[in-house]
Design a protein around this motif. Structure first.
Motif, mmCIF file in Angstrom:
data_model
loop_
_atom_site.group_PDB
_atom_site.id
_atom_site.type_symbol
_atom_site.label_atom_id
_atom_site.label_comp_id
_atom_site.label_asym_id
_atom_site.label_seq_id
_atom_site.Cartn_x
_atom_site.Cartn_y
_atom_site.Cartn_z
ATOM 1 N N VAL A 1 5.548 7.643 -13.630
ATOM 2 C CA VAL A 1 5.356 6.746 -12.496
ATOM 3 C C VAL A 1 3.878 6.792 -12.126
ATOM 4 C CG1 VAL A 1 5.931 6.296 -10.089
ATOM 5 C CG2 VAL A 1 7.704 7.118 -11.670
ATOM 6 N N GLN A 2 3.209 5.659 -12.192
ATOM 7 C CA GLN A 2 1.775 5.605 -11.935
ATOM 8 C C GLN A 2 1.446 4.523 -10.921
ATOM 9 O OE1 GLN A 2 0.317 4.983 -15.962
ATOM 10 N NE2 GLN A 2 -0.151 7.159 -16.201
ATOM 11 N N VAL B 1 0.836 -1.200 0.000
ATOM 12 C CA VAL B 1 0.000 0.000 0.000
ATOM 13 C C VAL B 1 0.871 1.251 0.000
ATOM 14 C CG1 VAL B 1 -1.602 1.383 1.395
ATOM 15 C CG2 VAL B 1 -2.033 -1.051 1.046
ATOM 16 N N GLY B 2 1.900 1.247 0.868
ATOM 17 C CA GLY B 2 2.801 2.390 0.922
ATOM 18 C C GLY B 2 3.517 2.633 -0.400
ATOM 19 N N ILE B 3 3.921 1.551 -1.065
ATOM 20 C CA ILE B 3 4.601 1.683 -2.360
ATOM 21 C C ILE B 3 3.676 2.324 -3.393
ATOM 22 C CG2 ILE B 3 5.535 0.373 -4.307
ATOM 23 C CD1 ILE B 3 6.633 -1.630 -2.236
ATOM 24 N N GLU B 4 2.442 1.829 -3.463
ATOM 25 C CA GLU B 4 1.503 2.380 -4.450
ATOM 26 C C GLU B 4 1.116 3.819 -4.130
ATOM 27 O OE1 GLU B 4 0.966 0.904 -7.221
ATOM 28 O OE2 GLU B 4 2.043 -0.878 -6.562
ATOM 29 N N LEU B 5 0.973 4.144 -2.852
ATOM 30 C CA LEU B 5 0.668 5.521 -2.474
ATOM 31 C C LEU B 5 1.836 6.445 -2.825
ATOM 32 C CD1 LEU B 5 -1.116 5.064 0.976
ATOM 33 C CD2 LEU B 5 -2.155 5.645 -1.221
ATOM 34 N N GLY B 6 3.071 5.923 -2.668
ATOM 35 C CA GLY B 6 4.240 6.705 -3.064
ATOM 36 C C GLY B 6 4.231 7.013 -4.550
ATOM 37 N N LYS B 7 3.830 6.014 -5.351
ATOM 38 C CA LYS B 7 3.711 6.245 -6.792
ATOM 39 C C LYS B 7 2.623 7.275 -7.097
ATOM 40 C CE LYS B 7 5.044 1.516 -8.123
ATOM 41 N NZ LYS B 7 4.556 0.278 -8.781
ATOM 42 N N MET B 8 1.551 7.227 -6.295
ATOM 43 C CA MET B 8 0.423 8.116 -6.545
ATOM 44 C C MET B 8 0.789 9.583 -6.343
ATOM 45 S SD MET B 8 -3.396 7.870 -4.854
ATOM 46 C CE MET B 8 -3.650 6.243 -5.582
ATOM 47 N N VAL B 9 1.636 9.861 -5.342
ATOM 48 C CA VAL B 9 1.983 11.259 -5.046
ATOM 49 C C VAL B 9 3.257 11.705 -5.763
ATOM 50 C CG1 VAL B 9 0.862 11.117 -2.793
ATOM 51 C CG2 VAL B 9 3.314 10.645 -2.975
ATOM 52 N N LYS C 1 -4.550 -2.720 -7.740
ATOM 53 C CA LYS C 1 -3.849 -3.381 -6.642
ATOM 54 C C LYS C 1 -4.172 -2.714 -5.317
ATOM 55 C CE LYS C 1 0.744 -4.996 -5.255
ATOM 56 N NZ LYS C 1 2.192 -5.051 -5.605
ATOM 57 N N LEU C 2 -4.269 -1.381 -5.318
ATOM 58 C CA LEU C 2 -4.628 -0.665 -4.094
ATOM 59 C C LEU C 2 -6.006 -1.081 -3.604
ATOM 60 C CD1 LEU C 2 -3.380 3.040 -4.396
ATOM 61 C CD2 LEU C 2 -2.905 1.414 -2.558
ATOM 62 N N ARG C 3 -6.955 -1.187 -4.520
ATOM 63 C CA ARG C 3 -8.302 -1.607 -4.125
ATOM 64 C C ARG C 3 -8.295 -3.027 -3.550
ATOM 65 N NH1 ARG C 3 -10.067 1.674 -8.556
ATOM 66 N NH2 ARG C 3 -9.646 -0.005 -10.043
#
Length: 248
Positions: free
Chosen positions: A185-186, A166-174, A191-193
């Motif tokens: 970077v997206q 989750v942290g990895i994907e949130l990092g990509k999001m911001v 995967k988050l859902r």
């Protein structure tokens, strides 16, 4: 019959079936882990913590604690091994319930856990170590079956890896994609859902398990076992029907 679980345990897999099964097993794992802690004062799915405890105990000279931790680790590994053996045997025999065989075993062991709990007050020092290792075996069994079913995309018995993802994907999001020439970077929102559903199911299961064990005691294992039996009922009955037809 059993339309709600159609496709959940079938050998022909879909991402939707993996998600639904993962959520159900995460719920059971959360309830078992939380309830097990109330019963034996030990979390049984946290292998990292178990290994750390073994090493600490060896250094401090706490031999009994170290041996208990080793037994827990071995039980978890044996659970994963048993799951692999059952699934591969079921697939070789072309059983529809191949992926459900470890869940049938888990359901039976949850009921055994409930029986142990009923007599623990009478022989605490004898049954507590058995109960702890039994829970570790169950966690290894369940984690291995969903890992094999989803091809290592889903795990259900611990949150460390899921929260990390989750942290990895949130990092990509911001992340700010300032270079228009570079590939952006997206975040993987699908995967988050999925991770959110699994974590939510685990937390809900832990809450239900803690409330159940605190108010009802070890009888809480009965509905957990029934959930697993309901998941595997349709393919198991299909295999049984096919077997009886070959005998006839």
């Amino acid at each position: 019959m059993f339309p709600w679980t159609y496709g959940w345990i079938d050998t022909e897999r879909t991402p939707e079936a993996n998600t639904r099964l993962g959520m159900a097993l995460a719920f059971v794992a959360g309830a078992t882990n939380a309830g097990g802690f109330l019963a034996v004062h030990q979390y049984t799915s946290h292998v990292t913590g178990i290994v750390s405890s073994v090493v600490d105990s060896v250094v401090l000279g706490h031999t009994e604690v170290a041996l208990t931790g080793m037994a827990m680790l071995i039980a978890f590994v044996f659970g994963a091994m048993a799951s692999s053996v059952l699934v591969n045997w079921g697939l070789r025999c072309r059983l529809q319930v191949a992926y459900g065989l470890p869940l049938l075993l888990e359901a039976a062991l949850l009921l055994v856990f409930g029986i142990f709990g009923g007599v623990m007050n009478y022989a605490y020092y004898f049954f507590t170590p058995l109960t702890v290792t039994l829970l570790c075996f169950i966690m290894g069994l369940q984690n291995a079956v969903i890992t094999k079913i989803s091809r290592a995309e889903i795990r259900t018995t611990h949150l460390t890896g899921m929260v990390t993802d989750v942290g990895i994907e949130l990092g990509k999001m911001v992340y700010l994609n300032l270079d228009p020439q570079a590939a952006p970077v997206q975040a993987n929102t699908d995967k988050l859902r999925l991770l959110g559903k699994l974590i939510g199911s685990f937390v809900l299961g832990a809450w239900v398990g803690a409330l159940g064990f605190n108010s009802l005691g070890f009888v809480t294992t009965v509905p957990l076992a029934l959930i697993l039996l309901y998941l595997v009922a349709r393919p198991a009955l299909n295999d049984l029907r096919r077997y009886t037809q070959t005998l006839g």
